[in-house]
Structures are given as C-alpha cells and as structure tokens.
Scaffold this motif. Sequence first.
Motif, mmCIF file in Angstrom:
data_model
loop_
_atom_site.group_PDB
_atom_site.id
_atom_site.type_symbol
_atom_site.label_atom_id
_atom_site.label_comp_id
_atom_site.label_asym_id
_atom_site.label_seq_id
_atom_site.Cartn_x
_atom_site.Cartn_y
_atom_site.Cartn_z
ATOM 1 N N ALA A 6 0.838 -1.211 0.000
ATOM 2 C CA ALA A 6 0.000 0.000 0.000
ATOM 3 C C ALA A 6 0.838 1.210 0.000
ATOM 4 C CB ALA A 6 -0.773 -0.001 1.258
ATOM 5 N N ALA A 7 0.309 2.317 -0.582
ATOM 6 C CA ALA A 7 1.271 3.383 -0.813
ATOM 7 C C ALA A 7 1.666 3.974 0.497
ATOM 8 C CB ALA A 7 0.717 4.442 -1.713
ATOM 9 N N GLU A 118 0.430 -1.142 0.248
ATOM 10 C CA GLU A 118 0.590 -2.082 1.364
ATOM 11 C C GLU A 118 -0.740 -2.824 1.529
ATOM 12 O OE1 GLU A 118 2.912 -1.733 5.519
ATOM 13 O OE2 GLU A 118 1.296 -0.318 5.257
ATOM 14 N N GLU A 119 -0.768 -4.077 1.124
ATOM 15 C CA GLU A 119 -2.033 -4.814 1.095
ATOM 16 C C GLU A 119 -2.533 -5.202 2.483
ATOM 17 O OE1 GLU A 119 -0.017 -5.590 -2.858
ATOM 18 O OE2 GLU A 119 0.619 -5.728 -0.758
ATOM 19 N N PRO A 223 -8.052 -0.465 -4.466
ATOM 20 C CA PRO A 223 -8.222 -1.893 -4.747
ATOM 21 C C PRO A 223 -6.873 -2.540 -5.018
ATOM 22 C CG PRO A 223 -8.857 -0.569 -6.653
ATOM 23 C CD PRO A 223 -8.596 0.401 -5.531
ATOM 24 N N ALA A 224 -6.737 -3.789 -4.623
ATOM 25 C CA ALA A 224 -5.478 -4.515 -4.813
ATOM 26 C C ALA A 224 -5.795 -5.998 -4.983
ATOM 27 C CB ALA A 224 -4.548 -4.299 -3.619
ATOM 28 N N PRO A 239 -8.835 -10.733 -4.241
ATOM 29 C CA PRO A 239 -9.005 -9.283 -4.189
ATOM 30 C C PRO A 239 -8.938 -8.769 -2.755
ATOM 31 C CG PRO A 239 -11.131 -10.332 -4.520
ATOM 32 C CD PRO A 239 -10.092 -11.409 -4.581
ATOM 33 N N THR A 240 -8.318 -7.624 -2.587
ATOM 34 C CA THR A 240 -8.242 -7.006 -1.267
ATOM 35 C C THR A 240 -8.149 -5.493 -1.462
ATOM 36 O OG1 THR A 240 -7.099 -7.017 0.870
ATOM 37 C CG2 THR A 240 -5.735 -7.275 -1.082
ATOM 38 N N ILE A 241 -7.672 -4.799 -0.467
ATOM 39 C CA ILE A 241 -7.479 -3.355 -0.539
ATOM 40 C C ILE A 241 -6.072 -3.025 -0.065
ATOM 41 C CG2 ILE A 241 -9.898 -2.630 -0.322
ATOM 42 C CD1 ILE A 241 -9.434 -2.396 2.701
ATOM 43 N N GLY A 242 -5.600 -1.835 -0.414
ATOM 44 C CA GLY A 242 -4.277 -1.416 0.015
ATOM 45 C C GLY A 242 -4.326 -0.028 0.609
#
Length: 244
Positions: A6-7, A118-119, A223-224, A239-242
Amino acid sequence: MQFRGAAIALVFVLTITFGVKTAAQTIETNIITGPDGDTYARIGADIGELAGACGYELSTQPSTGAFENLRAMRDRRATQLGLVNADVLEFFAIEQVRDPETARAARGIRVVMPLFLEEIHVIARREISDLVDLNGKAVAVGEAETGGHFTANLVLDLAKVSPAERVSIGGSDAIDLLQDGDVNAVILVGGAPIPFLEGTEIDPERFHLLAINDRSLTAAYAPATISAKTYPFLSQDTPTIGVR
C-alpha cells in the motif's frame, strides 16, 4: 528496483539538509523504517543503498512502525526521514485540530513521495467467508501503536464489524494464535509478500485469505490483488485493498 505492496508515504521534516557536507562538518542523516526484516525495513535499506550510490550517507533505523516514526522525526536527533502509512498521516492531520500533542508531532512534516501499496491481509478460518462473519469473534489486529494496528481497526470499523475481542498482537505470534484456535482471524498490513508469511506453514484446508469486496472499504482504500503465487497456502488470486 521494484516496489510492491500500500502506498506508504515517505515523509520528512522541512528543515532537512540531505547528506550535504561542508568543510567544517558532516550532516548526519537517518531514515526510520520498521521492525527488522519487514517490508518497511527492506524498503528503507534499498533507499539507503540508492542514497549511497548517489554519494549521500543515509543510515536506516528500526522502529515499531508508523506512530513511532512520526514521533521520532519530531523528537530524535538527526532523524529526518521516515516511512508512514497514508491513513495514519490523515489521522494526524485530522486530530491535530483538537489535540495539541498530535499537532506537535505533525508540525513540519511533509510528504516526499508515495512508495508502494501495502495490502490488507485477512487470514481466517475456512468457515469465515466474509468480514461480517467476524462479528462476535476474536480477531488479532496487530501490535498497539503501529500503523498496522490502526489500519486493521479502521477496516473493521468502516465495515461495521464488531468482534467480540480485538487482540493486540501481530506478526508470527498472531498466526500462532490463529492456528491454535485462540482467534478466528488475523489482520496483517504489509507489502506483499510479507516476509515471515512466506516461510509460515499455514494449512490451506483450515485457513484462507479472505477476499475484501466491501464497498465502504473499496471507497476508502485502493483496490489490490494478492496473487496466488505470493504465498504457499494460496490457490487463487484474491481481491483485497491497500493503504495509500
């Protein structure tokens, strides 16, 4: 060099003089990262190596994570750079309006650049098929006073999930609790692959990586996707988020 995950935002104090040398003195410059061996530490080491290749001396310092890093840039000698989750930065920006201590920590901090996604990893027992299934369950949410702990709790709150217990423990200790049956899920925040997970034996018959598709979360985070090739216990892309 390729950054993954993740950023995380690289932030610095306005008064930095980055590696400038004069005839009279050498300016000591440090970047504060995270626990030894994790993604923060590895990225910090890469930045230090790049700085060295450009003729600048930049030392890396370990820490517990984002909150310590923000305070260190305020309080520690010659600590001008640090790695911080973007949602933690946003929290500090909001809280400084009403909390003088937070305002003091945030004063003078500026974003240099985003580095990587950063997931959010939610590793759960097989019978847990969605975040809402964690209502009334025990969930490990990372060590207190870390960026991962902050993000994990915010994810649960935004998804309106109310665990029976939020256990403040992270890393391999959290995975041990999961495998021993003491928690039903573990939320880990880190750039994939999280180093210790690559070598952790997780039974894919008992546990899986939970897909995150909740609209309240995809609206707040990027989204990640975590590839099936990332960890031995994965059988498909998830699928996940970051965190930015």
